[in-house]
Design a protein around this motif. Structure first.
Motif, PDB file in Angstrom:
ATOM      1  N   ARG A 388      19.984  13.139  -8.033  1.00  0.00           N
ATOM      2  CA  ARG A 388      20.502  14.299  -7.310  1.00  0.00           C
ATOM      3  C   ARG A 388      21.722  13.951  -6.476  1.00  0.00           C
ATOM      4  O   ARG A 388      22.456  14.839  -6.024  1.00  0.00           O
ATOM      5  CB  ARG A 388      19.409  14.884  -6.417  1.00  0.00           C
ATOM      6  N   LYS A 389      21.939  12.662  -6.238  1.00  0.00           N
ATOM      7  CA  LYS A 389      23.092  12.222  -5.459  1.00  0.00           C
ATOM      8  C   LYS A 389      24.174  11.609  -6.338  1.00  0.00           C
ATOM      9  O   LYS A 389      25.122  11.000  -5.831  1.00  0.00           O
ATOM     10  CB  LYS A 389      22.648  11.199  -4.411  1.00  0.00           C
ATOM     11  N   LEU A 390      24.022  11.758  -7.652  1.00  0.00           N
ATOM     12  CA  LEU A 390      25.028  11.245  -8.571  1.00  0.00           C
ATOM     13  C   LEU A 390      25.792  12.417  -9.172  1.00  0.00           C
ATOM     14  O   LEU A 390      25.920  13.454  -8.552  1.00  0.00           O
ATOM     15  CB  LEU A 390      24.346  10.401  -9.659  1.00  0.00           C
ATOM     16  N   GLY A 391      26.301  12.248 -10.363  1.00  0.00           N
ATOM     17  CA  GLY A 391      27.041  13.311 -11.022  1.00  0.00           C
ATOM     18  C   GLY A 391      28.520  12.979 -11.144  1.00  0.00           C
ATOM     19  O   GLY A 391      29.097  12.269 -10.317  1.00  0.00           O
ATOM     20  N   GLY A 392      29.132  13.502 -12.204  1.00  0.00           N
ATOM     21  CA  GLY A 392      30.566  13.321 -12.393  1.00  0.00           C
ATOM     22  C   GLY A 392      30.991  11.919 -12.767  1.00  0.00           C
ATOM     23  O   GLY A 392      32.167  11.571 -12.624  1.00  0.00           O
ATOM     24  N   LEU A 393      30.081  11.096 -13.271  1.00  0.00           N
ATOM     25  CA  LEU A 393      30.416   9.702 -13.556  1.00  0.00           C
ATOM     26  C   LEU A 393      30.957   9.492 -14.961  1.00  0.00           C
ATOM     27  O   LEU A 393      31.295   8.366 -15.320  1.00  0.00           O
ATOM     28  CB  LEU A 393      29.174   8.817 -13.359  1.00  0.00           C
ATOM     29  N   ILE A 394      31.051  10.544 -15.765  1.00  0.00           N
ATOM     30  CA  ILE A 394      31.510  10.357 -17.131  1.00  0.00           C
ATOM     31  C   ILE A 394      32.955   9.869 -17.181  1.00  0.00           C
ATOM     32  O   ILE A 394      33.347   9.124 -18.080  1.00  0.00           O
ATOM     33  CB  ILE A 394      31.344  11.670 -17.938  1.00  0.00           C
ATOM     34  N   LYS A 395      33.753  10.252 -16.204  1.00  0.00           N
ATOM     35  CA  LYS A 395      35.151   9.813 -16.182  1.00  0.00           C
ATOM     36  C   LYS A 395      35.284   8.388 -15.660  1.00  0.00           C
ATOM     37  O   LYS A 395      36.180   7.657 -16.080  1.00  0.00           O
ATOM     38  CB  LYS A 395      35.976  10.765 -15.320  1.00  0.00           C
ATOM     39  N   SER A 396      34.423   8.012 -14.743  1.00  0.00           N
ATOM     40  CA  SER A 396      34.504   6.670 -14.173  1.00  0.00           C
ATOM     41  C   SER A 396      33.779   5.628 -15.015  1.00  0.00           C
ATOM     42  O   SER A 396      34.179   4.465 -15.042  1.00  0.00           O
ATOM     43  CB  SER A 396      33.921   6.662 -12.752  1.00  0.00           C
ATOM     44  N   LEU A 397      32.721   6.049 -15.703  1.00  0.00           N
ATOM     45  CA  LEU A 397      31.919   5.110 -16.492  1.00  0.00           C
ATOM     46  C   LEU A 397      31.746   5.636 -17.920  1.00  0.00           C
ATOM     47  O   LEU A 397      30.636   5.927 -18.364  1.00  0.00           O
ATOM     48  CB  LEU A 397      30.543   4.915 -15.849  1.00  0.00           C
ATOM     49  N   PRO A 398      32.832   5.766 -18.671  1.00  0.00           N
ATOM     50  CA  PRO A 398      32.706   6.362 -20.016  1.00  0.00           C
ATOM     51  C   PRO A 398      31.913   5.502 -20.988  1.00  0.00           C
ATOM     52  O   PRO A 398      31.151   6.027 -21.811  1.00  0.00           O
ATOM     53  CB  PRO A 398      34.161   6.514 -20.465  1.00  0.00           C
ATOM     54  N   MET A 399      32.093   4.191 -20.928  1.00  0.00           N
ATOM     55  CA  MET A 399      31.355   3.331 -21.853  1.00  0.00           C
ATOM     56  C   MET A 399      29.862   3.332 -21.527  1.00  0.00           C
ATOM     57  O   MET A 399      29.014   3.377 -22.427  1.00  0.00           O
ATOM     58  CB  MET A 399      31.915   1.912 -21.791  1.00  0.00           C
ATOM     59  N   THR A 400      29.527   3.295 -20.236  1.00  0.00           N
ATOM     60  CA  THR A 400      28.122   3.368 -19.838  1.00  0.00           C
ATOM     61  C   THR A 400      27.510   4.686 -20.277  1.00  0.00           C
ATOM     62  O   THR A 400      26.364   4.727 -20.756  1.00  0.00           O
ATOM     63  CB  THR A 400      27.993   3.204 -18.317  1.00  0.00           C
ATOM     64  N   TYR A 401      28.272   5.777 -20.150  1.00  0.00           N
ATOM     65  CA  TYR A 401      27.784   7.074 -20.612  1.00  0.00           C
ATOM     66  C   TYR A 401      27.528   7.066 -22.118  1.00  0.00           C
ATOM     67  O   TYR A 401      26.497   7.579 -22.585  1.00  0.00           O
ATOM     68  CB  TYR A 401      28.792   8.168 -20.266  1.00  0.00           C
ATOM     69  N   SER A 402      28.426   6.474 -22.862  1.00  0.00           N
ATOM     70  CA  SER A 402      28.259   6.427 -24.319  1.00  0.00           C
ATOM     71  C   SER A 402      27.009   5.641 -24.695  1.00  0.00           C
ATOM     72  O   SER A 402      26.228   6.050 -25.573  1.00  0.00           O
ATOM     73  CB  SER A 402      29.493   5.788 -24.969  1.00  0.00           C
ATOM     74  N   MET A 403      26.794   4.517 -24.026  1.00  0.00           N
ATOM     75  CA  MET A 403      25.619   3.707 -24.331  1.00  0.00           C
ATOM     76  C   MET A 403      24.327   4.427 -23.936  1.00  0.00           C
ATOM     77  O   MET A 403      23.335   4.390 -24.664  1.00  0.00           O
ATOM     78  CB  MET A 403      25.708   2.362 -23.603  1.00  0.00           C
ATOM     79  N   MET A 404      24.348   5.104 -22.790  1.00  0.00           N
ATOM     80  CA  MET A 404      23.141   5.818 -22.372  1.00  0.00           C
ATOM     81  C   MET A 404      22.889   7.019 -23.276  1.00  0.00           C
ATOM     82  O   MET A 404      21.726   7.376 -23.526  1.00  0.00           O
ATOM     83  CB  MET A 404      23.262   6.246 -20.913  1.00  0.00           C
ATOM     84  N   LEU A 405      23.946   7.637 -23.783  1.00  0.00           N
ATOM     85  CA  LEU A 405      23.776   8.741 -24.732  1.00  0.00           C
ATOM     86  C   LEU A 405      23.134   8.240 -26.024  1.00  0.00           C
ATOM     87  O   LEU A 405      22.210   8.875 -26.557  1.00  0.00           O
ATOM     88  CB  LEU A 405      25.130   9.378 -25.031  1.00  0.00           C
ATOM     89  N   ILE A 406      23.573   7.081 -26.510  1.00  0.00           N
ATOM     90  CA  ILE A 406      22.979   6.508 -27.720  1.00  0.00           C
ATOM     91  C   ILE A 406      21.500   6.191 -27.478  1.00  0.00           C
ATOM     92  O   ILE A 406      20.634   6.503 -28.305  1.00  0.00           O
ATOM     93  CB  ILE A 406      23.751   5.243 -28.146  1.00  0.00           C
ATOM     94  N   GLY A 407      21.206   5.567 -26.341  1.00  0.00           N
ATOM     95  CA  GLY A 407      19.822   5.238 -26.034  1.00  0.00           C
ATOM     96  C   GLY A 407      18.950   6.469 -25.897  1.00  0.00           C
ATOM     97  O   GLY A 407      17.798   6.488 -26.369  1.00  0.00           O
ATOM     98  N   SER A 408      19.461   7.515 -25.262  1.00  0.00           N
ATOM     99  CA  SER A 408      18.681   8.738 -25.073  1.00  0.00           C
ATOM    100  C   SER A 408      18.435   9.445 -26.402  1.00  0.00           C
ATOM    101  O   SER A 408      17.332   9.955 -26.652  1.00  0.00           O
ATOM    102  CB  SER A 408      19.404   9.677 -24.102  1.00  0.00           C
TER     103      SER A 408
END
Length: 706
Positions: A388-408
């Motif tokens: 609830r205190k995060l959000g908007g991290l796709i621009k700052s952490l694009p590779m981490t987002y991609s990896m978490m999307l694959i895992g999910s």
């Protein structure tokens, strides 16, 4: 080579633990990571030699225990089940070691941490390579010990202390089940060696279920009589069913099944690499491995299999519903682990051990990917874990987002990713089983797939896609934010990103690559490592199910993902005000009230009894009264009384002699004629004196008023 696989992690733990100060943080990280990577390479070589080429390896190292008929050797067994576990444990462990060199870089105790990780790996390898139950129990207890050390690594944190103790205590319940199972197993088979037990399981099973039980009983090699039942307190139990249930209790403790699952989410208090290692490759897989290893025994315990299937299905559903309402990013993934373990145990309950092992292997890759990706988010956001205190991290952490999307996507069983090939296979096999427990598990598992997809996309949306939910100061922890307007990326360093990329490829391709070899119809991969009775084999029925049935779990997963995105993108969850929704939310958020029930009806009464009865009445009462304190008071008073008799006047001594002679001599004379004297009554005399002096001292030691 096979001995090196086992002992290199022990060497790694010893070097980092004993000489970590001389090596330093970087040196300890490099040495341990290199040695565990070497172990991983040797494990892949063992997979080829044992699994692909079909060469089962037996190593007898030495005779361990010899006591009468009780003989236990220390040996290693490398079969197809073992080598699959080896590549899971060592591959994930090596990547976690590399990742930890970056994640823990600022911690002053990195050598100790790396030593614990290597020791954890060593005990897990002891567990999976054991050729007997007692040796397996060493690894079983070892991983429990290492989990305590790693969860409590930051030992100055009170919550870490509590979580580590909770994990240890809950697992003790499961350990009691394993210990009792070993006792019953030895009483039944007169050995703890796996091969001997599995070879004799047919005879025990046939005695209780087969038509020729009487004939088998007379030819049973260890004597005559019916060995299929065991009588305890006048209750008669089927031996194999009892052993299977006790194994389930042990597996429930380690693999966090319903009832003994409460330690798993609290284990998130440890560093994130610990969570990845515990949840993906080591501790939680131990219980599932035990059930798979004991497949020749469980096949002759159909009632135990029914209980195993129902417990696994209920665990998958329960954990999925709880994960929907969690706000801690690591606890969401932790409950997904608990849910997926339920699928594995359920698969064992419907006699599909190979599919359970396949899902265990696939789950290790995408679950390690999810945890390490969450670690990158936490590392970048200054240890913030509340979604609830995060959000908007796709621009700052694009590779981490991609990896978490694959895992999910792999977790929810998206078609043609790793999780799809095993998770959907379990549900297809359950549908084609045509028994109550299989149908029950199929529909609970299908509904759980909906919740799994829901909380997976909820995690992605709240962490990466929604608007930032914290002040700008919270995002100042991101290394590149506000420093260079042309560079908003703040990904983790290479030693943290490289393991994510490798696990990402594993989460995409491992399921497809190994599917036909491990669970393909007619595959000879497991040979005699896994045994299934012919009437329990239903792989061909599942293979040729109607496509509309096969697509049901996929449809539920896609509906759950779409519903999760819709709810949080439109803020629909803020408009749900009905009492039913609030009650369900409270129920799920309270974790089905397991912790409340345990604390109210078990923990508090035990603590109250421990203080009021065990401590005040027994320890401080009877034990002290007739123990050290009472004896010291008695001796002191007795010596004072005896010394008071020494007055120095001869007539006092003569009077004392006269009194005792008058009392004892007549009684002794009557006793010789058989009247009233009993020599045993003399034993009561010291206790009467002791009681007299203690009560006298108590009355004199009372405080005076005023």
């Amino acid at each position: 080579m096979y001995l090196l696989i086992l002992f290199i992690p022990l060497i790694s733990a010893s070097i980092s633990g004993l000489w970590g100060r001389k090596l330093g943080s970087n040196g300890a990280g490099i040495v341990t990571s290199t040695l565990i990577v070497l172990t991983s390479l040797l494990s892949w070589m063992a997979l080829y030699e044992v699994g692909v080429c079909g060469n089962t390896i037996h190593l007898h190292l030495f005779d361990w225990i010899e006591s009468g008929m009780f003989l236990v050797s220390f040996g290693l067994l490398f079969d197809s089940v073992t080598v699959i576990m080896l590549i899971v444990v060592t591959s994930v462990s090596s990547l976690v070691h590399i990742y930890s060199t970056g994640y823990m870089s600022g911690d002053p105790h990195v050598p100790r941490f790396m030593s614990y990780l290597s020791l954890f790996t060593f005990f897990m390898l002891i567990l999976v390579t054991s050729n007997n139950l007692l040796q397996l129990f060493i690894g079983w207890e070892g991983v429990g010990l290492c989990s305590y050390l790693l969860i409590n690594f930051w030992y100055t944190r009170i919550q870490a202390n509590k979580s580590a103790m909770k994990a240890m205590i809950v697992n003790r319940i499961g350990d009691v089940g394993i210990a009792l199972a070993m006792f019953v197993t030895y009483d039944t088979f007169k050995t703890l060696d796996f091969e001997s037990i599995f070879a004799a399981s047919y005879f025990i099973g046939a005695m209780s279920t087969g038509p020729s039980g009487a004939e088998l009983s007379s030819t049973w090699p260890i004597g005559s009589g019916d060995y299929s039942t065991l009588t305890i307190l006048n209750w008669e139990f089927d031996r194999l069913t009892l052993i299977g249930i006790l194994f389930l209790i042990g597996a429930a403790g380690k693999s966090a099944q319903m009832g003994l699952h409460t330690w798993l989410p609290d284990a998130m208090e440890g560093p994130t690499p610990v969570s990845a290692l515990i949840h993906a490759a080591t501790m939680v897989t131990a219980g599932v491995f035990l059930l798979i290893r004991c497949s020749p025994l469980l096949e002759y315990a159909p009632n135990a299999l029914i209980v195993i299937a129902i417990i696994g299905a209920c665990t998958a559903f329960m954990a999925a519903t709880i994960g929907v309402v969690q706000n801690d990013i690591k606890k969401v993934i932790a409950y997904s682990t608990c849910s997926q373990l339920g699928y594995m145990v359920f698969a064992c309950g419907i006699s599909n051990y190979a599919t359970s092992l396949f899902h265990l292997m696939n789950h290790a890759f995408f679950k390690a990917l999810l945890f390490l990706s969450a670690g990158c988010v936490i590392h970048a956001m200054a240890d913030e874990q509340d979604m609830r205190k995060l959000g908007g991290l796709i621009k700052s952490l694009p590779m981490t987002y991609s990896m978490m999307l694959i895992g999910s996507l792999s977790l929810m069983g998206f078609p043609f990713l790793t999780g799809y090939y095993s998770k959907d296979a379990i549900l297809e096999l359950a549908y084609s089983k045509y028994t109550f427990q299989a149908s029950f598990g199929h529909w609970l598992g299908t509904i759980s797939a909906f919740f799994t997809a829901f909380y997976s996309f909820r995690l992605l949306y709240l962490t990466f896609l929604t608007e930032p939910n914290s002040p700008l100061s919270s995002y100042s922890a991101l290394p590149n934010v506000g420093k260079d307007s042309n560079n908003l990326y703040s990904e983790a360093p290479l030693n943290m990103s490289l393991p994510l990329v490798i696990l990402g490829f594993g989460s995409i391709f491992v399921g497809w690559f190994f599917k036909d070899m491990i669970i393909g119809p007619g595959t000879p991969f497991f040979s005699n490592s896994i045994f299934v009775l012919p009437h329990n084999v239903n792989i061909f029925e599942a293979e040729f199910l109607d496509p509309s049935i096969k697509f049901i779990p996929v449809i539920f997963s896609l509906l759950g993902a779409g519903f999760g995105f819709l709810v949080y993108h439109t803020s629909l969850h803020t408009t749900w005000t009905s009492s039913l929704v609030k009650s369900l939310y409270t129920f799920f958020n309270s974790k089905w009230f397991f912790d409340f029930v345990y604390n109210s009806f078990i923990v508090k009464p035990v603590f109250l009894w421990g203080h009021s009865t065990s401590y005040k009445i027994l320890d401080r009462g009877l034990i002290e009264y007739f123990g050290p304190t009472g004896i010291s008071i008695f001796i002191s008073k007795l010596s004072s009384w005896i010394s008071s008799l020494h007055s120095g006047y001869i007539y006092h001594y003569a009077f004392t002699i006269f009194i005792f002679a008058t009392l004892f001599l007549p009684l002794k004379g009557l006793g010789e004629k058989g009247y009233i004297w009993d020599n045993n009554l003399v034993l009561l005399f010291p206790f009467l004196l002791m009681f007299f002096f203690l009560t006298d001292s108590t009355s004199h030691s009372a405080p005076k008023k005023g």
